[in-house]
Design a protein around this motif. Structure first.
Motif, PDB file in Angstrom:
ATOM      1  N   ASN A  21       3.805   9.405  -2.902  1.00  0.00           N
ATOM      2  CA  ASN A  21       3.027   8.674  -1.911  1.00  0.00           C
ATOM      3  C   ASN A  21       2.854   9.435  -0.589  1.00  0.00           C
ATOM      4  OD1 ASN A  21       2.829   6.651  -3.784  1.00  0.00           O
ATOM      5  ND2 ASN A  21       4.641   5.583  -2.996  1.00  0.00           N
ATOM      6  N   THR A  22       3.011  10.744  -0.650  1.00  0.00           N
ATOM      7  CA  THR A  22       2.675  11.539   0.540  1.00  0.00           C
ATOM      8  C   THR A  22       1.470  12.404   0.186  1.00  0.00           C
ATOM      9  OG1 THR A  22       3.956  13.469  -0.084  1.00  0.00           O
ATOM     10  CG2 THR A  22       5.138  11.729   1.107  1.00  0.00           C
ATOM     11  N   TRP A  23       1.009  13.208   1.096  1.00  0.00           N
ATOM     12  CA  TRP A  23      -0.152  14.056   0.804  1.00  0.00           C
ATOM     13  C   TRP A  23       0.165  15.090  -0.272  1.00  0.00           C
ATOM     14  CZ3 TRP A  23       0.135  19.296   1.453  1.00  0.00           C
ATOM     15  CH2 TRP A  23       1.207  19.790   2.231  1.00  0.00           C
ATOM     16  N   THR A  66      -0.458  13.379  -3.550  1.00  0.00           N
ATOM     17  CA  THR A  66      -1.899  13.227  -3.774  1.00  0.00           C
ATOM     18  C   THR A  66      -2.517  14.560  -4.200  1.00  0.00           C
ATOM     19  OG1 THR A  66      -1.788  11.711  -1.905  1.00  0.00           O
ATOM     20  CG2 THR A  66      -3.988  12.236  -2.759  1.00  0.00           C
ATOM     21  N   LEU A  67      -2.117  15.623  -3.515  1.00  0.00           N
ATOM     22  CA  LEU A  67      -2.649  16.942  -3.830  1.00  0.00           C
ATOM     23  C   LEU A  67      -2.313  17.321  -5.278  1.00  0.00           C
ATOM     24  CD1 LEU A  67      -4.021  19.531  -2.593  1.00  0.00           C
ATOM     25  CD2 LEU A  67      -1.713  20.416  -2.306  1.00  0.00           C
TER      26      LEU A  67
END
Lengths: 540, 309
Positions: B124-126, B129-130
Motif C-alpha cells: 500500500n505504498t508507492w 503500486t510500482l
C-alpha cells in the motif's frame, strides 16, 4: 489439439534435469574481402541429391556440386563437367565428353561412372527419390521407378571414363537444361557406400565437385559455410573464398542483421518491402511460380465459360499485387511465368499473352455473369473459394471474395483456408469449387507449366479439357520436338487456347523482395530450378 | 514413500503409452503424405514411395512396428531432414531450448521473489503500486513483442548484445529476458499475495513481539510459507516456457526444438511428430511427479496425505 499442448508442456521438465551447455556455431564476423554473408529462411535438410526436394538443398547442391552443365544467367547452359556434347539426328542419343581435370574433393576423378551410378541410384525405387519423375523420357526410367525393370537398364552408359552415352525413349527438347539441375549431378559411389545411411546428412559425410565445399553443417544446425573448393576444375574463376549462411526465420531479425552488416543479403516480408520500396539495395526476385484460380469443371456451373470469364474479369490484379501483396509480385500474364523462357529474344509470357484473360473489366464481367446465370437457369450462385492458410493466402481469398461479391449480383462466396497438405488433398480428390493454387517450374521451359492441363494429366485437378490444346502439346513433344521454333509456336498457341477459354484465371507471379548490399556483384539468380549460383560472385 | 513413488512411476508409463497410442492414430488421420514434393508426384509415385517407407501397411501394423522401435530406442528417421534419425534431431536441438528455458525460469523466479517480497513488505505504498504495475505490464505484453523491442533497441541500436544467433552466454541474455518476464511477473504477483497473507498472521505478530528484525521476519518466516503456492506455479510455467520459446527461438535464430514440433505436424513428418510428442509428454509427467515430491519436502502434510493408501 489439447493433446499437443499437453505434450508440449512436458518437455521442459525432463530438460530441467539435463542442463546442457550452449552448443551451436559461432558467427564468423570475418572481415576479409571475399566473404559473402547470406541469409537463409530454412534449415538445410539434406545434401543427398537423390533425396533433395527443397530450395535450400538445391541451392547448396548447385554451388557445391556440378553436373554436365551449369546454369548461368537466364538459365543459359554453360560448361560444367562436360566439354562436348553430340546429339544424334533423331535427338534420342546424347554423347557427352567429360573433362579430364575434374576431381572430387576426396581426390577421386569425376568419371562417367559417377553419372551412371547417381542416375541409377535416383530412379531406383528403394532410394525413395521424390524427383525421380524428372528422368521420365530417358530409356526405361518409367519402368524402373515403377519397379518393373532393374536400375541397370536405365538408358545411361559409361563408355570408358570420360564418355557418357544417354539414350532417350522420346525426344526431350529441354534435356540440356535438366543437366544443370542437381537431380542429374554425379555422385561418388565410394562416398555413398562408405557413409551409408549417414551419406549427405552432414558436411563431412559428402564429397564435392563444384566451386565450393560445404563445411560446418551438422545436419540440423542453423548455420553453415561454403568454402572455395581448391580441387574444382575452374577454381581460377571462383572469386569468393567463403559464403557464410545463416538461417533467420524472422524477417525483422534478418533485416536487423543486415543493417549491422552481419548479412549481405536478407529476405523481406511485404511490410518491410513496402517501407523500403525506394531503397537502392532492394532487389526483387521473380520466381517461376504462378498463382491462379482453378475451377472445378466437373461441376456444371464452372463448365460455363461465361461464368469463368466473369469471375476472372472482376479481379483487379494490379491493385491486388501492389496494395495487398506489396512484395514485388506482379500480375501474371498467363500460366507460364515471365522472365523464365526466351526464344529469339522474346519472352514466352509476352508472346503467349491473352490480355482478356487477366484483364479487369467489371462492366463486361457483369454482362457475362448475367448471361451465364441465364444459361444455367439460376438467379444466384454460391460457391466456396479454397486456399492455403498462410497470411498471404488469407489475404488473397479475402480480396478475391470481396471483388466477386461486390461486383457480381447473386454471387455468394464462402472462403475456406486450410493447411497446404489438406488443400492439396482436396484438390487431388476434386473436393472444391474454385481453388487458388500455384505451380512452380522445375526447369526453365514452358512445358514445365503447360503439361499440367492436358486432359490426362494427373495434376489437372480442375479437369479442364480441350482437344486442340492436347494436340498442340502432343505435337510439341513429337512432330515438332526437334524444331525449336515450331515447338515454341506450339506451346505459345497452347497457352493461348487455355487462356482464351479461361480454363484457369491466372492471378499473379510470385516474387521475393530482398535487400542486397551494393558491394555484392555477379550473383546469378534463376527463377526455375536452383535459384542461386555463386560461381562468378564477388565482393567489390 | 517408496511404494507411492513406484505407483506413480507405473502411472507415468501408462500415461506415456496412452499418449503414444492416441497421437499415433490421430496423426494418421491427417490428410496428405509426408512427401514435400507431393504436389508434383502422381498417385502411382506416391504409392511406390509409401511401399518404400512401409506406409502402405495396415495402420495397426505400422503402430506395432513403431512401438517396437520406440522400446528399442529407435524413433525412426525424419522425412523433412531426409535420412536424419529423429533421436539425433532432438538431441542436437534440445540443448538450446533447455538452457534457455532454465535460464529464463531462474531469472524470472529469483527476480520475481525479490520484487514480490519488496512489494509485500511495503504494501500500500508507492513501491507496492510500482511493482504491481510492472508485473501487470510484464504479464500482458506478449514475449515476442518484448523480444523484438529488445533486439532493436538493446542489440541493434546500443550494440550491447548480439542481435541473433547462438554462440555463448552473451547470445542468451536477450532471449532469456524476453522469455523470463512472464514468469517474473507471475511470481512477483504470487509472492506478494502470499506474503501479505502471511505477514498478517499471528505467528508473525509473535515474531515481531519477540523483537526480531524486519529482515529476519521476512527471510525466516514469511518467505518460506509464501513459497508453497509458487511450487504449483513453477511446473506449468516451465512448460509454458517451452511452448512460448518457439517464437523466441525464431526471433533470435536459436537452434531449438520449439519450431520442429509445429513444422513436423505441418509437413506430416510422422516420426518427428511422435518423437517430439513423446519427449514433451515424458517431460510433462516428470514435472508433475517432481512437483509432487518437492511439495512433500516443503510441506510434510502433503506427503502424508499423498502416500496414505
Amino acid at each position: 489439439m489439447k493433446l499437443n499442448k499437453f505434450a508440449k508442456l512436458g518437455a521442459v521438465a525432463v530438460l530441467s534435469a539435463v542442463f546442457l551447455a550452449a552448443c551451436g556455431s559461432k558467427s564468423s564476423s570475418s572481415s576479409s574481402k571475399q566473404v559473402l554473408n547470406w541469409d537463409q529462411t530454412a534449415e538445410l535438410p539434406t545434401m543427398d541429391l537423390s533425396k533433395a526436394t527443397d530450395r535450400v538443398s538445391f541451392d547448396t547442391l548447385n554451388n557445391t556440386n556440378e553436373g554436365l552443365y551449369r546454369l548461368g544467367k537466364d538459365s543459359k547452359v554453360e560448361p560444367g563437367m562436360a566439354t562436348k556434347t553430340v546429339v544424334s539426328n533423331d535427338g534420342l542419343k546424347y554423347t557427352f565428353t567429360l573433362r579430364k581435370n575434374a576431381k572430387w574433393s576426396n581426390g577421386d576423378k569425376v568419371t562417367a561412372k559417377d553419372f551412371v551410378y547417381s542416375w541409377q541410384r535416383t530412379v531406383k525405387p528403394s532410394t525413395g527419390s521424390q524427383y525421380a519423375y524428372l528422368f521420365s523420357g530417358i530409356q526405361n526410367a518409367d519402368d524402373i521407378t515403377a519397379g518393373k525393370k532393374a536400375p541397370s537398364t536405365l538408358g545411361v552408359k559409361a563408355d570408358g571414363d570420360y564418355k557418357l552415352v544417354v539414350t532417350l525413349d522420346k525426344q526431350i527438347p529441354y534435356f540440356k537444361l535438366l543437366m544443370g539441375f542437381a537431380s542429374f549431378f554425379p555422385q561418388n559411389q565410394k562416398t555413398v557406400e562408405k557413409y551409408g545411411s549417414k551419406y549427405g546428412t552432414a558436411s563431412k559425410y559428402m564429397v564435392y565437385n563444384g566451386p565450393f565445399k560445404l563445411t560446418k553443417w551438422t545436419g540440423s544446425n542453423l548455420s553453415w559455410t561454403m568454402k572455395k573448393n581448391n580441387d574444382y576444375w575452374d577454381k581460377k574463376n571462383v572469386k569468393l573464398s567463403a559464403i557464410n549462411n545463416k538461417v533467420n526465420k524472422s524477417n525483422s531479425t534478418g533485416y536487423n542483421l543486415y543493417q549491422s552488416d552481419k548479412l549481405d543479403m536478407t529476405y523481406l516480408n511485404a511490410e518491410q518491402a513496402k517501407r523500403l520500396a525506394d531503397s537502392k539495395e532492394l532487389v526483387t526476385r521473380r520466381g517461376a511460380s504462378t498463382f491462379y484460380l482453378e475451377y472445378n469443371q466437373t461441376k456444371k456451373e464452372f463448365q460455363n465459360k461465361k461464368i469463368r470469364q466473369a469471375l476472372s474479369l472482376v479481379i483487379n490484379r494490379k491493385q491486388f499485387t501492389d496494395k495487398v501483396l506489396g512484395d514485388g509480385s506482379t500480375v501474371a500474364k498467363g500460366l507460364v511465368a515471365s522472365d523464365m523462357s526466351k526464344h529469339n529474344g522474346k519472352d514466352f509470357a509476352d508472346e503467349a499473352e491473352v490480355k482478356e484473360a487477366t484483364a479487369t473489366d467489371t462492366a463486361k464481367a457483369k454482362k457475362l455473369w448475367n448471361e451465364g446465370l441465364k444459361e444455367l437457369g439460376v438467379k444466384e450462385l454460391s460457391f466456396a473459394l479454397l486456399s492455403d492458410d498462410t497470411d498471404k493466402a488469407k489475404d488473397s481469398t479475402e480480396f478475391i471474395q470481396s471483388q466477386i461479391e461486390e461486383n457480381l449480383s447473386g454471387a455468394k462466396v464462402s472462403v475456406t483456408n486450410v493447411p497446404f497438405k489438406t488443400r492439396l488433398d482436396r484438390s487431388v480428390k476434386g473436393n472444391f469449387d474454385v481453388v487458388i493454387t500455384a505451380w512452380g517450374a522445375d526447369f526453365a521451359d514452358p512445358i514445365s507449366f503447360l503439361d499440367l492441363f492436358t486432359a490426362d494429366n494427373t495434376y489437372n485437378n480442375g479437369k479442364w479439357k480441350n482437344a486442340e490444346y492436347d494436340k498442340l502439346i502432343e505435337s510439341s513433344k513429337t512432330t515438332n520436338a526437334g524444331d525449336t521454333s515450331k515447338r515454341w509456336d506450339d506451346l505459345v498457341q497452347a497457352q493461348k487456347v487455355l487462356l482464351k477459354d479461361q480454363g484457369i484465371a491466372p492471378i499473379y507471379q510470385q516474387a521475393e523482395a530482398t535487400m542486397v548490399k551494393s558491394k555484392v556483384k555477379g550473383v546469378i539468380y534463376n527463377s526455375a530450378g536452383a535459384n542461386y549460383n555463386f560461381k562468378d560472385a564477388y565482393i567489390k | 514413500m517408496r511404494k507411492y513413488l513406484l505407483k506413480r512411476v507405473f502411472y507415468m508409463i501408462l500415461t506415456l503409452f496412452l499418449v503414444a497410442t492416441i497421437t499415433f492414430f490421430l496423426m494418421k488421420l491427417m490428410p496428405g503424405t509426408p512427401y514435400s514434393n507431393q504436389q508434383k508426384m502422381t498417385a502411382q509415385q506416391i504409392q511406390i514411395m509409401n511401399e518404400q517407407y512401409g506406409l502402405n501397411k495396415p495402420m495397426w501394423v505400422q503402430y506395432l512396428i513403431y512401438l517396437g522401435g520406440m522400446l528399442h530406442g529407435d524413433l525412426g528417421v525424419s522425412f523433412q531432414f531426409s535420412n536424419q534419425p529423429v533421436s539425433y534431431l532432438i538431441a542436437s536441438r534440445i540443448g538450446a531450448s533447455a538452457q534457455l528455458g532454465i535460464q529464463a525460469m531462474i531469472f524470472g523466479v529469483v527476480l520475481g521473489i525479490i520484487i514480490g517480497s519488496v512489494a509485500a513488505v511495503n504494501r500500500n505504498t508507492w513501491v507496492d503500486t510500482l511493482c504491481t504495475v510492472l508485473s501487470i505490464i510484464g504479464k500482458s505484453v506478449p514475449n515476442f513483442v518484448l523480444a523484438v523491442l529488445l533486439q532493436f533497441y538493446i542489440a541493434l541500436k546500443l550494440g550491447w548484445f548480439p542481435i541473433a544467433d547462438w554462440g555463448g552466454f552473451s547470445y542468451t541474455v536477450l532471449p532469456t529476458i524476453a522469455l523470463g518476464v512472464g514468469p517474473l511477473a507471475e511470481t512477483a504477483r504470487f509472492i506478494r499475495t502470499g506474503m501479505v497473507d502471511v505477514l498478517n498472521s499471528d505467528y508473525i505478530e509473535l515474531a515481531k513481539a519477540k523483537g526480531l528484525t524486519r529482515y529476519g521476519i521476512v527471510w525466516h518466516h514469511a518467505l518460506r510459507n509464501s513459497l508453497i503456492p509458487l511450487v504449483t506455479l513453477i511446473g506449468p510455467y516451465t512448460v509454458t516456457l517451452m511452448t512460448g520459446s518457439m517464437v523466441i527461438e525464431n526471433i533470435f535464430s536459436i537452434p531449438g526444438i520449439g519450431e520442429q514440433f509445429v513444422k513436423s505436424i505441418l509437413t506430416n513428418d510422422y516420426p518427428t511428430i511422435m518423437g517430439v510428442t513423446m519427449l514433451f509428454s515424458a517431460g510433462l509427467v516428470a514435472v508433475i511427479l517432481i512437483t509432487d515430491v518437492i511439495y512433500g519436502i516443503i510441506d510434510p502434510r502433503i506427503r502424508l496425505s499423498g502416500s496414505g493408501d
